[in-house]
Scaffold this active site. Sequence first.
Site, PDB file in Angstrom:
ATOM      1  N   THR A   1      -1.899   4.829  -0.413  1.00  0.00           N
ATOM      2  CA  THR A   1      -2.465   5.324  -1.466  1.00  0.00           C
ATOM      3  C   THR A   1      -2.230   4.504  -2.691  1.00  0.00           C
ATOM      4  OG1 THR A   1      -2.207   7.653  -0.353  1.00  0.00           O
ATOM      5  CG2 THR A   1      -2.930   7.608  -2.787  1.00  0.00           C
TER       6      THR A   1
ATOM      7  N   THR B   1       3.673  -0.756   1.942  1.00  0.00           N
ATOM      8  CA  THR B   1       4.739  -1.842   1.684  1.00  0.00           C
ATOM      9  C   THR B   1       5.585  -2.034   2.862  1.00  0.00           C
ATOM     10  OG1 THR B   1       6.375  -0.236   0.630  1.00  0.00           O
ATOM     11  CG2 THR B   1       4.525  -1.416  -1.033  1.00  0.00           C
ATOM     12  N   ASP B   2       5.826  -1.164   3.752  1.00  0.00           N
ATOM     13  CA  ASP B   2       6.820  -1.298   4.707  1.00  0.00           C
ATOM     14  C   ASP B   2       6.489  -2.661   5.540  1.00  0.00           C
ATOM     15  OD1 ASP B   2       8.374   1.583   6.167  1.00  0.00           O
ATOM     16  OD2 ASP B   2       8.240   0.572   4.083  1.00  0.00           O
TER      17      ASP B   2
ATOM     18  N   LYS C   1      10.076  -8.037   2.426  1.00  0.00           N
ATOM     19  CA  LYS C   1      10.592  -6.864   1.680  1.00  0.00           C
ATOM     20  C   LYS C   1      12.120  -6.888   1.816  1.00  0.00           C
ATOM     21  CE  LYS C   1       9.844  -1.907   1.295  1.00  0.00           C
ATOM     22  NZ  LYS C   1       9.051  -0.741   1.413  1.00  0.00           N
TER      23      LYS C   1
END
Lengths: 474, 653
Positions: free
Chosen positions: A114, A190-191, A269
Amino acid sequence: MTPNYEDRDDRFQGYRGRVREVLEKFRIGVWSEVEIRNDEGSVFTGVVLPRNETADPLHVVVKLTNGYNVGLHADRIVVAKELGYRKAVYKIPEKDFPFDPKKKQVTLLGTGGTIASRLDYRTGAVIPAFTPGELYGAVPELADIANLTTKKLFGVFSENMGPEQYKALAIAIGKEIEKGVDGIVVGHGTDTMSHTGAILSFMVQNSPVPIVLVGSQRSSDRPSSDAALNLMNGVRTAAECDIAEVVLCMFGPTSDNYDLLHRGTRCRKMHSSYRSTFRTIGTTPLAMVSPKPYEDGRYFKYLTDDFLPRDKSRKPQITPVFEEKVTIQYYYPNFNPDIIDALSAAGYRGIVIAGTGLGHVNKPLYPALRRAIAKGMTIVMTVQTLWGYAQMYVYDTGRDLLDLGIIPLDNMLPEVAYMKLAWVLGQTDDPKRIRQMLTTPINHETTPREPHNGYLIMQGGLPEVEAFIGQHWK
Amino acid sequence: MMERFDYQAAGLISGLEVHQQLLTEHKLFCRCPAGMYTTTHDGEMLRHMRPTLSELGVYDGTALMEFKTKKEIIYLLNHKNVCTYEMDDTPPFLVNQQAIDIAIDLCLTMNMDIIDEVHIARKQYLDGSIPTGFQRTAIVGVNGWLPFKDRRITITHLSVEEDSCREVSDQGHRIVWRTDRLGMPLTETVTGPDLRTPEEVRDAIVLCGLVARNTGRVRTGMGASRQDINVSVRGGSRVEIKGVPRAGYAVKLVHNEAVRQSNLLKLRDEMRARGLREAGHIRVHTYDVSDIFGQVELGAVRRALQSGGRVVAIRTEGVAGLAQWPTQPHTRFLDELSGRVRVIACLDQPPIVLSEDSMPEFPHRHKVIERVRKRVRQGENDDFFIVFGPEEDCRTAAEEIRNRFADALEGVPKETRQALFGGYTTFERILPGPDRMYPDTDSPASRITPERVAAARARLRPAPWERIARYLSWRVPEETAHYLLRRGGAEIVDAVVERTGVDGLVAAIEIGQRAKALAREGVPVKNLDTNAWVGIFDLLTDGRITREAVPLVAGEMAKNPGLSAEQACLAAGVEAMPRSEWMAQAEEVGMNGYRGGLRHGRTLESPATIKGDTEEKRLRFLAGEAMKRLGARAPAREVVDYLREKVTREVNQ
């Protein structure tokens, strides 16, 4: 007109067992506006909310008129009365996204996550805002940056992204480029954003325009979220930046200051939750993007000129292929050879090893590796230290592994190597061609040189570091 | 001096929101130490806040207001007391169960019903006081009451929540916060609007303080407990006065707010009488008057112009004279305008807003005013207001002046006001609605089982009013009783009475008065825990020391931690003498040195014949001499009784 109790299909959303019986007994359900009295005479007025499926079957969740939520034990409910019923309709009123012929045209593709939202305060639900009209309502500044169209491809948590999604995404990007847009933004969880950044760098080559992945580390419903800034900077990058590559656009520092553009093949990340989690490994990011122009009037500060510049005449090369039988194996002491045998027996075609040091595994593994390679498996070596090169000719261990036929992948990140190996094996099974494609960089997934500022992990606590940190916004 | 005001006629009602820091080891949602305040920092962070729209496409009024201010928010970090959770870079850890337990204790003391399953919610704040932009909060109890005078006040609910940052500075568009306090566990106790006078508000605050202290599990000291007071009069609106640090301040604050609200209602009536009825009737026109003020000797205006700002005149139709309308005591409506301009337009250089009537003295003042009136085409029913600063902020200021007059048409706007010294308040923000709350999906719900509540009830201390009633029945002075409850001495007194059988009044006086005196002399009596006092009173009830020796033993133990009561008694040399021994000593005391009623220089001949010599005086002399010798090793009262009997005996001989 309030629908009849029996006609409300979702009146037990999440409720089961004991508590469901109580709801039925008093003829209340989800979205009922109720007044409930318990065995101590306490009265609760509010709306019955759906219950989380993993929660116990004993409590009713009510959002009180004062805004708080409470869970009431079914056995303590003495009287419950429905005062009204208002089904939650999660639709945000549409506003037209203003069109400005002077501005560039950007397409936002949605994969899940989202990037912008609104709140239904009555029920406490977070409603994703995705269509241009909805986005305009949530982030009106976008209209000052570019004209926006949006397309929802799918809605998955990013850990559920996979080959099907990657292929669909690459094809969709190709279509948008054909339409002649000035840039493409991809909203992504984002993972695994950097995994997608890597695979897209292979599946979509020679793009005429920027392809920008954006997401948010803190959910977009909260006032402190990084979502709006990432989205604004991402859209501006797609519209105006000169870098026609697959890049990730996320916070630089954790402060609300600027975003960084990271090349999709060298980005990872690096923290489970920090806004500043994405880092470029082994070299510097491509550029900084700011919501306010720098002294020279531009919104970008380019940190290098080594990138593919924007060129509308260039034709992209879309190759949406992916071999699924590939795996990453993270080496650790006492890694058992039968794992390799099992993978081979299960039909795996490729293994990326994240080896220790300069790309090493222990001796007992050698026979298993040899067997696997003899059966046609492609085995490549990367370094689990992430920074630095697999230089397997330095020690005997490495040389032995080279003799076995392990392909060293220099300073390619393990996850990037996984994506490239899957993509290459999806196109050929000729060992010579495989080796050649793997070791020929397409877009900096391996680099010939690591500059001294490619690895800058500072340790906290050291006086000079603390002095530096103290002078800048984190 | 507060002017007279009929609170009942005005329909004054008031309720409290009491915030109390809990005595826990860690913060509420992370494992940072709680209660560690620091004044230095080793990191800084910049953030902005964006409001989230509701599904109706409408911003919460407060959120919209905060967004208009477009503040740069700086957080000062010290690695000793904040972690990445406070920075809003890490999700919350599981809620601190020690805090929940203390909240349950408080709820039970206030006769509340404990919630079965606690759900954590997010309450949005966009002023930057919390880096996430929301405070995590959850209701733990509902439906309670406290005995108050001859009736009850309702306790609507009690919630557990995170404390916020401490403001360091707020100037223009930059606000700086210190994060040490952020995340500390608080309870918020909300009462019903049951209080009727400023004095009742003060007394209710004191009562809530006693309830909290009574648990022994709350923090004490400056800032550990803060009150917000809700006030309204009939026809007015609920106004929240924030940050009342002490009960005593409440009286003036509530009084002044009652006065302000009733004056605003009169202002509304005046505006209506003038034909101003709806927001659309309030019209403002802005004019740049920087040239007119270019040479004016007003420091703040000059500085604004020098830094590239403008001076803007805002003609407001139909409001002539209204800026001088009284609001709070010694305050005018102009103050209401400046409050809005300061907070929302971020123009914070005094005097913030000038009106024709409030223009200070400066050379050519008259001429300047004339020129402005001409420039703005002032009508006789109009007034103009001058603001100065960055141009965009001046435009915001014009809008806010218009808004405040429009709000005046309704009477009293719903606001949060900040408590100031002297009992005055100033605008802080538009009062937020319940619409700014939604569930915290990062946190799982927390079950409170009946067993846990029963266990809490079993270990609950007696309620403060029970204790006070009991102490008063022992004839403990009321002030001492309150002191014991406020400072934790009550717990010790009750334990000592139960375990040693000592008389309650004696224990209360020793612990509540004598020990207090020792503390004032610098003796660290705080070091003495319950067991220490039990030890002392055991000696007393065993006859090993006298009443007089109690503070001496206590002092010895306080100064030498680790000493038992026995050892302290020996060290202080106050072991009680057996009766035979002190009687023998008392027997030896003679009249040597007794001066009777004699003036200095004269000698004593026959005691019975000297004027001014009385039996009482002799007794007092003897007692004095005896106690000098015996010290605290003999019970004073009994010594005196013995000596009285001896004197009588001798006189009769």
